[in-house]
Enzyme design. Structure first.
Site, mmCIF file in Angstrom:
data_model
loop_
_atom_site.group_PDB
_atom_site.id
_atom_site.type_symbol
_atom_site.label_atom_id
_atom_site.label_comp_id
_atom_site.label_asym_id
_atom_site.label_seq_id
_atom_site.Cartn_x
_atom_site.Cartn_y
_atom_site.Cartn_z
ATOM 1 N N ASP A 72 -4.779 38.091 21.932
ATOM 2 C CA ASP A 72 -3.668 37.134 21.754
ATOM 3 C C ASP A 72 -2.687 38.021 20.755
ATOM 4 O OD1 ASP A 72 -2.501 34.473 21.399
ATOM 5 O OD2 ASP A 72 -2.680 34.897 19.202
ATOM 6 N N GLU A 103 -1.656 39.191 25.850
ATOM 7 C CA GLU A 103 -0.553 38.440 25.934
ATOM 8 C C GLU A 103 0.436 39.319 25.107
ATOM 9 O OE1 GLU A 103 1.062 34.338 23.967
ATOM 10 O OE2 GLU A 103 -0.218 35.734 22.833
#
Length: 531
Positions: free
Chosen positions: A205, A269
């Protein structure tokens, strides 16, 4: 599957299914989905024909950002179950030939994590430098002008240390100092913990937020670009609080670790204004991550042929260029159908969309409910949970509207397992429930299964290169090749009929939707032919 395809790593060309644990299936009736609930519904996922699941955070957390604020990286939050429940989920997934990916959040933790509790206790404790601390300016103001993604300054004063700490997101999500080798070692140990429990990979993330500029230089103002600015974050070029040049070196350490295990897949990401450059750096060669995905489609207001060709062109099939991953929807973005077409167009558009998605070069990540054609649910302000939506109401479209519970049937609160789920399902989405669509051969659910099977059966679609991508008004022509196979895909992204040249479509038709023929594409029609 071709012989050459079987020699590829399992993840190359994979279809991955994202599960948002709070909203997938509630096994104990408390209104919140959990790990046993996921395990009980994995048969549905396996029948789609995907290769893996990605499970969003389920770790111990105060849930101020719904699991992306981690208080214990090595345990399961009680609302989701136990480590034994996690092990059972992994075992069931593997029985069904599904790989398991989980999130890792390394740029920040919860302020309730023991690391931060110790770090804030003094300026000279063993973890004093595990987070980003800085003295105030002489006038007491924050050390730099950096702004939080969720709005307001990215610095919060802490009286215990007499310093500010950095948080690129919520003030309860302090920034870890990944410049510190000890912190890197600690998060790599976390990764090893989950690898030893049998996971097959990680979605990392906000990786480009993992390191900051130690000089704490101010960000410059962003030029006007015609877009609405709903957050203070939007007024800056974020060149100093993210995207540090040392991040790829940390990624090399991740790759060294994952290479100790068998066939581990890593995907980052990456958002922001310079996402393409960063994704390339994060996936370069054989010493970095396997893949990355950005926001090419997730926040696009319209799906166009030019958008598709531009996105694919950034990932040419060349040495040392990473392997892309794509998502049309996820837990942070509004449902695609609610962005890309009018309600009366949903039925046709969603079939075309799924065919196109299945034909893209790279990995494709389906978000739970996408196979049903779920739309964005309008959540009233008094029922919102999303901190970003609450802070920026009403100018930021709530993420909660894409996080609503999965409808398994059209009654009993969608078969979610509770009479009072944490978010409303939305009456429209109840009518698209799994049970409603499963027995209908013409449903979107079965169409999704067919498109994923088509992708897996044809090397050109599964892992082939892009030999052509042409924009012809509203029509997209995508040509892909692998192992001597040539496949052309024609997609009408407009609401007017378009003609095709028979010489370009001569060959067996592999798939067609919405009345497409080798000579004509009605609105939102698409056809796949093998030359």
């Amino acid at each position: 599957m071709s012989e050459a395809q079987s020699d590829l790593p399992w993840w190359k060309g994979a279809a991955i299914y994202q599960i948002y644990p709070r909203s997938f299936m509630d096994s104990n009736g408390d209104g919140i989905g959990d790990l046993p609930g996921i395990t009980s519904r994995l048969d549905h996922v396996a029948r789609l024909g995907v290769d893996a699941i990605w499970v969003s955070p389920f770790f111990t957390s105060p849930m101020k950002d719904f699991g992306y604020d981690v208080a214990d990286y090595r345990d399961v939050d009680p609302i989701f179950g136990t480590l034994a429940d996690f092990d059972a989920m992994v075992a069931r997934a593997h029985t069904l030939d599904l790989k398991v990916l989980i999130d890792q959040v390394y740029s920040h933790s919860s302020d309730e994590h023991p690391w931060f509790v110790e770090s804030r206790s003094s300026k000279d404790n063993p973890k004093a430098d595990w987070y980003v601390w800085a003295d105030p300016k002489p006038d007491g103001s924050p050390p730099s002008n950096w702004q939080s993604v969720f709005g307001g300054p990215a610095w919060t004063w802490d009286a215990r240390r007499g310093q500010y700490y950095l948080h690129n997101f919520l003030s309860s999500q302090p920034q870890m100092n990944l410049h510190n080798r000890e912190v890197q070692d600690a998060v790599l140990d976390v990764m090893r913990f989950w690898l030893d429990r049998g996971v097959d990979g990680f979605r990392i993330d906000a990786l480009n937020f993992a390191m900051h500029d130690p000089q704490l230089r101010d960000n410059p103002p962003a030029p006007e670009n015609g877009k609405a600015r709903t957050r203070s974050f939007d007024f800056q070029l974020r060149v100093h609080n993210q995207s540090h040049a040392d991040i790829p070196a940390f990624i090399e350490r991740i790759r060294t670790l994952t290479d100790e295990y068998d066939s581990i897949f890593t995907v980052a990401e990456v958002g922001g204004d310079d996402a393409d450059t960063e994704m390339k750096a994060f996936t370069h060669g054989e010493t970095h991550l396997n893949s990355a995905y950005g926001f090419d489609f997730l926040y696009a207001e319209k799906l166009t042929p030019q958008l598709v060709c531009d996105a694919l062109s950034l990932w040419p099939d060349e040495p040392d260029i990473g392997w892309p991953s794509w998502a049309f929807e996820n837990h942070d973005a509004p449902r695609a159908l609610s962005r890309w077409c009018r309600p009366e167009q949903h039925e046709a558009f969603t079939r075309m969309k799924m065919l196109l998605f299945s034909c893209l070069r790279g990995n494709i990540i389906l978000y739970q409910g996408e196979e049903l054609g779920l739309t964005q649910v309008d959540i009233p302000f008094d029922q919102l949970h999303d901190p970003e939506a609450i802070a920026n109401w009403p100018l930021t479209l709530s993420r909660d509207g894409a996080r609503t519970p999965m409808p398994w049937n059209a009654r009993d609160c969608g078969g979610f397992g509770s009479d009072s789920p944490w978010l409303p399902l939305g009456e429209e989405n109840l009518q698209r429930a799994v049970e409603v669509q499963a027995g209908d051969e013409g449903s979107l659910l079965n169409h999704t299964r067919n498109m994923l099977a088509l992708r897996k059966a044809h090397p050109a679609l599964h892992h082939g290169g892009v030999s052509a991508c042409d924009v012809r008004g509203d029509v997209l022509m995508l040509e892909r090749r692998a192992e001597g196979q040539v496949v052309r895909v024609f997609v009408n992204l407009g609401d007017a009929e378009a003609s095709l040249a028979p010489s370009e479509t001569a060959g067996p038709v592999l798939a067609a939707v919405n009345g497409a023929t080798s000579e004509m594409l009605p609105p939102f029609a698409a056809i796949v032919v093998q030359l």
